[in-house]
Design a protein around this motif. Structure first.
Motif, mmCIF file in Angstrom:
data_model
loop_
_atom_site.group_PDB
_atom_site.id
_atom_site.type_symbol
_atom_site.label_atom_id
_atom_site.label_comp_id
_atom_site.label_asym_id
_atom_site.label_seq_id
_atom_site.Cartn_x
_atom_site.Cartn_y
_atom_site.Cartn_z
ATOM 1 N N ASP A 129 0.782 -1.430 -0.019
ATOM 2 C CA ASP A 129 -0.078 0.042 -0.056
ATOM 3 C C ASP A 129 0.792 1.241 -0.165
ATOM 4 O O ASP A 129 0.402 2.230 -0.683
ATOM 5 C CB ASP A 129 -0.913 0.086 1.357
ATOM 6 C CG ASP A 129 -2.053 -1.026 1.059
ATOM 7 O OD1 ASP A 129 -2.145 -1.571 -0.116
ATOM 8 O OD2 ASP A 129 -2.698 -1.056 2.181
ATOM 9 N N ALA A 183 2.263 1.861 -3.375
ATOM 10 C CA ALA A 183 1.275 2.000 -4.390
ATOM 11 C C ALA A 183 0.945 3.640 -4.021
ATOM 12 O O ALA A 183 0.743 4.345 -5.138
ATOM 13 C CB ALA A 183 -0.042 1.198 -4.253
ATOM 14 N N GLU A 184 0.815 4.002 -2.711
ATOM 15 C CA GLU A 184 0.448 5.387 -2.533
ATOM 16 C C GLU A 184 1.685 6.475 -3.057
ATOM 17 O O GLU A 184 1.636 7.460 -3.418
ATOM 18 C CB GLU A 184 0.446 5.423 -0.858
ATOM 19 C CG GLU A 184 0.020 6.985 -0.619
ATOM 20 C CD GLU A 184 -0.318 6.993 1.008
ATOM 21 O OE1 GLU A 184 -0.407 8.004 1.486
ATOM 22 O OE2 GLU A 184 -0.016 5.985 1.673
ATOM 23 N N LYS A 185 2.874 5.780 -2.792
ATOM 24 C CA LYS A 185 4.205 6.428 -3.215
ATOM 25 C C LYS A 185 3.927 6.840 -4.719
ATOM 26 O O LYS A 185 4.426 7.979 -5.378
ATOM 27 C CB LYS A 185 5.306 5.696 -2.812
ATOM 28 C CG LYS A 185 6.784 6.492 -3.349
ATOM 29 C CD LYS A 185 7.823 5.706 -2.821
ATOM 30 C CE LYS A 185 9.172 6.221 -3.347
ATOM 31 N NZ LYS A 185 10.335 5.620 -3.147
ATOM 32 N N LYS A 186 3.551 5.707 -5.418
ATOM 33 C CA LYS A 186 3.523 5.662 -6.994
ATOM 34 C C LYS A 186 2.527 6.629 -7.338
ATOM 35 O O LYS A 186 2.700 7.506 -8.209
ATOM 36 C CB LYS A 186 3.493 4.360 -7.519
ATOM 37 C CG LYS A 186 4.630 3.394 -7.506
ATOM 38 C CD LYS A 186 4.326 2.223 -8.055
ATOM 39 C CE LYS A 186 5.590 1.324 -8.204
ATOM 40 N NZ LYS A 186 5.268 0.048 -8.754
ATOM 41 N N ALA A 187 1.356 6.722 -6.714
ATOM 42 C CA ALA A 187 0.209 7.458 -6.852
ATOM 43 C C ALA A 187 0.601 9.147 -6.661
ATOM 44 O O ALA A 187 0.144 9.811 -7.628
ATOM 45 C CB ALA A 187 -0.950 7.074 -5.945
ATOM 46 N N LYS A 188 1.401 9.445 -5.658
ATOM 47 C CA LYS A 188 1.765 10.505 -5.470
ATOM 48 C C LYS A 188 2.742 11.110 -6.411
ATOM 49 O O LYS A 188 2.670 12.131 -6.969
ATOM 50 C CB LYS A 188 2.301 10.631 -3.931
ATOM 51 C CG LYS A 188 1.295 10.664 -2.779
ATOM 52 C CD LYS A 188 1.999 10.789 -1.622
ATOM 53 C CE LYS A 188 0.913 11.046 -0.450
ATOM 54 N NZ LYS A 188 1.696 11.041 0.923
ATOM 55 N N GLU A 189 3.559 10.124 -6.760
ATOM 56 C CA GLU A 189 4.406 10.317 -7.894
ATOM 57 C C GLU A 189 3.681 10.732 -9.323
ATOM 58 O O GLU A 189 4.140 11.732 -10.219
ATOM 59 C CB GLU A 189 5.492 9.227 -7.805
ATOM 60 C CG GLU A 189 6.368 9.188 -6.942
ATOM 61 C CD GLU A 189 7.603 8.116 -7.141
ATOM 62 O OE1 GLU A 189 7.149 7.032 -7.995
ATOM 63 O OE2 GLU A 189 8.419 8.042 -6.410
ATOM 64 N N GLU A 190 3.031 9.938 -9.493
ATOM 65 C CA GLU A 190 2.035 9.958 -10.738
ATOM 66 C C GLU A 190 1.106 11.409 -10.815
ATOM 67 O O GLU A 190 1.109 11.874 -11.692
ATOM 68 C CB GLU A 190 1.173 8.877 -10.880
ATOM 69 C CG GLU A 190 0.126 8.988 -12.133
ATOM 70 C CD GLU A 190 0.880 8.998 -13.385
ATOM 71 O OE1 GLU A 190 0.449 9.451 -14.529
ATOM 72 O OE2 GLU A 190 2.043 8.373 -13.432
ATOM 73 N N GLN A 191 0.697 11.547 -9.431
ATOM 74 C CA GLN A 191 -0.263 12.883 -9.364
ATOM 75 C C GLN A 191 0.709 14.113 -9.503
ATOM 76 O O GLN A 191 0.345 15.001 -10.023
ATOM 77 C CB GLN A 191 -0.796 12.948 -7.932
ATOM 78 C CG GLN A 191 -1.872 14.263 -7.685
ATOM 79 C CD GLN A 191 -2.426 13.979 -6.189
ATOM 80 O OE1 GLN A 191 -1.639 13.548 -5.150
ATOM 81 N NE2 GLN A 191 -3.596 14.572 -6.036
ATOM 82 N N GLN A 229 1.444 14.379 -13.071
ATOM 83 C CA GLN A 229 0.220 14.935 -13.532
ATOM 84 C C GLN A 229 -0.044 16.357 -13.469
ATOM 85 O O GLN A 229 -0.314 17.195 -14.132
ATOM 86 C CB GLN A 229 -1.128 14.122 -13.189
ATOM 87 C CG GLN A 229 -2.316 14.519 -14.095
ATOM 88 C CD GLN A 229 -3.413 13.548 -13.262
ATOM 89 O OE1 GLN A 229 -3.574 13.262 -12.367
ATOM 90 N NE2 GLN A 229 -4.464 13.953 -14.071
ATOM 91 N N LYS A 287 -11.533 11.338 -16.403
ATOM 92 C CA LYS A 287 -10.755 12.203 -16.685
ATOM 93 C C LYS A 287 -11.163 13.511 -17.498
ATOM 94 O O LYS A 287 -10.382 14.640 -17.657
ATOM 95 C CB LYS A 287 -9.567 11.572 -17.371
ATOM 96 C CG LYS A 287 -8.847 10.641 -16.447
ATOM 97 C CD LYS A 287 -7.774 9.804 -17.240
ATOM 98 C CE LYS A 287 -6.765 9.031 -16.220
ATOM 99 N NZ LYS A 287 -5.856 8.420 -17.099
#
Length: 552
Positions: free
Chosen positions: A82, A85-93, A96, A144
């Motif tokens: 988790d 995943a959260e780290k990747k989501a933040k990086e993706e965010q 973005q 989106k």
């Protein structure tokens, strides 16, 4: 190597506070294994003291320990996944958001020129390109490529639809509730089957974020929510007033004020603005707020009545809408330390005239509000509301005392209320709510009413006074005929222990052309509480002031 021993007391041990020692034993063998899986475990079950754990008990404890360890390992593995995943989501965010910063919106000069309007004007502009400015009231991201924004501008609400590139800008991705925006778009009627306030929505082609509201821990929704207690709601009153219910109450309040002014205008009353800083009391000295006025003692006014009376010879019928202040140490739901007081005085009237105009005023104001655009809010907030009908029930004070006896309403000491005693809020409310219609409670004893009230010609024990009582809230109006005779007024000063000197200007009204006259004072907050079925008058004023509350 020294053998490690851990102690377990199944009756008196504690897995939370124990440390496994003989003086602070654990409660279960499982806890001992968790503390040290290789330690020797001694168990105490009765008065025989600590004994080595039995093989069967140790086997059972180890099985439970293995299961717990596996669960722990799985939980740790899941937590690690988790976190990743959260780290990747933040990086993706962040990626973005960085990409979003490159997107720049531009006004399309080929589109028709937009007209800046208020939301209340939208029905006139369907099919046209408009500009709306307001606050983000609600926000919903759908995938989106689509975002729905409900904008509020103080005149209404409008659904705005962002699509495509408009949803992908940095401002769109970081938009927060209560941010202010300037939005361009074409107003279109909703397709059949879809719903939005007004029956239309704004198809947006350009926008600007004028003032982005705080997010995160400072976000609007973090400041206030449905579970917030009363103190939080009062501390954040400036934000609470933005809510739909609060704003509806304030709109009804605004129209109600207009309704009272319209009534007085129709009746040819003149509006005056009396002083709020005074040096005399109207309702007794115990509820005065004292202040220093350039070295002299002065007070915040309890009522503008005395000053209104001085205007009768020059203006005739007069009224004022001003704040009054009462330092009542009361925590009831119908009391405020500062409230909006609607007061009026009339010369050359009788007591019946006074009662009649009170009925007419209340019914006219209610009728005005119900016919106005905010009339729907009355029934939305108070579905069971029924406009009062004339004539109101007229009940004398003596009849009220008898009603309380007939209905077994007693004081705290178990005795009945007797003639000459003030009727407190609770029994008065019980009577009013039981009768369930407006009551003109009148002819109170001299001793329990203000010094300026005229005595009844037929019974000098009573005054020509009236309280208007409404179901659910109690008294909303207090009025009376005023003493017109100089000798009677001087006697009233003496009876109440008042020095007549500071009242010379009031007394002079009886020296220079006196006449029969009367008037009343209505508490706007109580009127609104009755109209909208609010639990407390504190809901019906912008920033309520009461004991312990003078902020914000």
């Amino acid at each position: 190597m020294t053998e490690v021993k851990l102690y377990v007391d199944v009756n008196n041990g504690n897995d939370e506070t124990g440390n496994g020692s003989e003086t602070a034993p654990f409660k279960t063998p499982l806890k001992a294994l968790e503390a040290n899986a290789t330690a020797s475990i001694l168990v105490k079950k009765d008065d025989e003291g600590f004994k080595p754990i039995s093989g069967a008990a140790l086997k059972k404890a180890k099985k439970a320990f293995d299961i717990a360890q596996k669960k722990k390992a799985k939980a740790e593995e899941k937590a690690a996944k988790d976190a990743e995943a959260e780290k990747k989501a933040k990086e993706e965010q962040l990626k973005q958001l960085e990409e979003a910063k490159k997107i720049v919106l531009e006004l399309d000069s080929s589109l028709p020129e937009a007209t800046r309007i208020k939301i209340k004007q939208t029905p006139e502009y369907r099919g046209k390109r408009i500009i709306i400015q307001g606050w983000v009231h609600r926000l919903r991201v759908q995938g989106k490529d689509m975002t729905f924004i409900i904008i509020r501008d103080g005149t209404g609400f409008l659904q705005c639809v962002l699509t495509g590139k408009l949803c992908k800008t940095y401002d769109a991705l970081t938009l927060t509730l209560e941010s202010t925006m300037k939005i361009y778009g074409t107003l279109k009627e909703l397709p059949e089957g879809k719903k939005a306030q007004g029956g239309h929505e704004l198809i947006v082609d350009y926008y600007e974020v004028l003032g982005k509201a705080a997010g995160g821990e400072e976000a609007f929704s973090a400041k206030l929510n449905a579970e917030s207690n009363a103190d939080v709601l009062y501390d954040q009153r400036h934000l609470y007033l933005r809510g739909e219910t609060a704003s509806k109450v304030m709109r009804v309040r605004s129209v109600t004020l207009r309704a009272f002014r319209e009534f007085f205008e129709k009746k040819h009353f003149n509006e005056v603005t009396p002083p709020l800083m005074v040096q005399t009391s109207v309702e007794g000295g115990s509820t005065l707020f004292k202040l220093d006025y350039y070295g002299e003692p002065a007070y915040l006014t309890q009522s503008s009545q005395l000053y209104l009376e001085t205007m009768l010879p020059s203006l005739g019928d007069v009224y004022c809408i001003a704040d009054s202040f009462r330092a009542e140490k009361s925590h009831t739901r119908r009391h405020l330390s500062e409230y909006t007081h609607i007061e009026a005085e009339q010369p050359f009237i009788s007591f019946d005239d006074l009662l009649n105009i009170l009925e007419e005023m209340i019914c006219d104001v209610v009728d005005y509000v119900l016919k106005s655009p905010v009339g729907e809010y009355v029934y939305e907030l108070n579905p069971d509301f029924k406009p009062p009908k004339r004539p109101f029930k007229r009940m004398e004070y003596a009849e009220a005392i008898q009603w309380l006896k007939d209905h077994d309403v007693k004081k705290e000491d178990g005795t009945f209320y007797e003639f000459g005693e003030d009727i407190p809020e609770s029994p008065e409310r019980k009577m009013t709510d039981t009768i369930n219609e407006p009551i003109l409670l009148n002819k109170f004893p001299v001793e329990i009413k203000a010094f300026y009230m005229k005595k009844c010609p037929e019974d000098q024990r009573l005054t020509e006074s009236v309280d208007v009582l409404m179901p659910g809230v109690g008294e909303i109006v207090g009025g009376s005929m005023r003493i017109s005779d100089l000798v009677e007024l001087l006697a009233a000063y003496k009876r109440e222990g008042l020095d007549p000197k500071p009242y010379y200007w009031f007394t002079d009204q009886r020296k220079y052309g006196t006449c029969e006259h009367g008037g009343f004072g209505l508490g706007l907050e109580r009127f609104i509480a009755w109209l909208l079925n609010r639990y407390t008058v504190r809901e019906t004023i912008t920033y309520p002031r009461f004991i312990g509350r003078c902020m914000p």
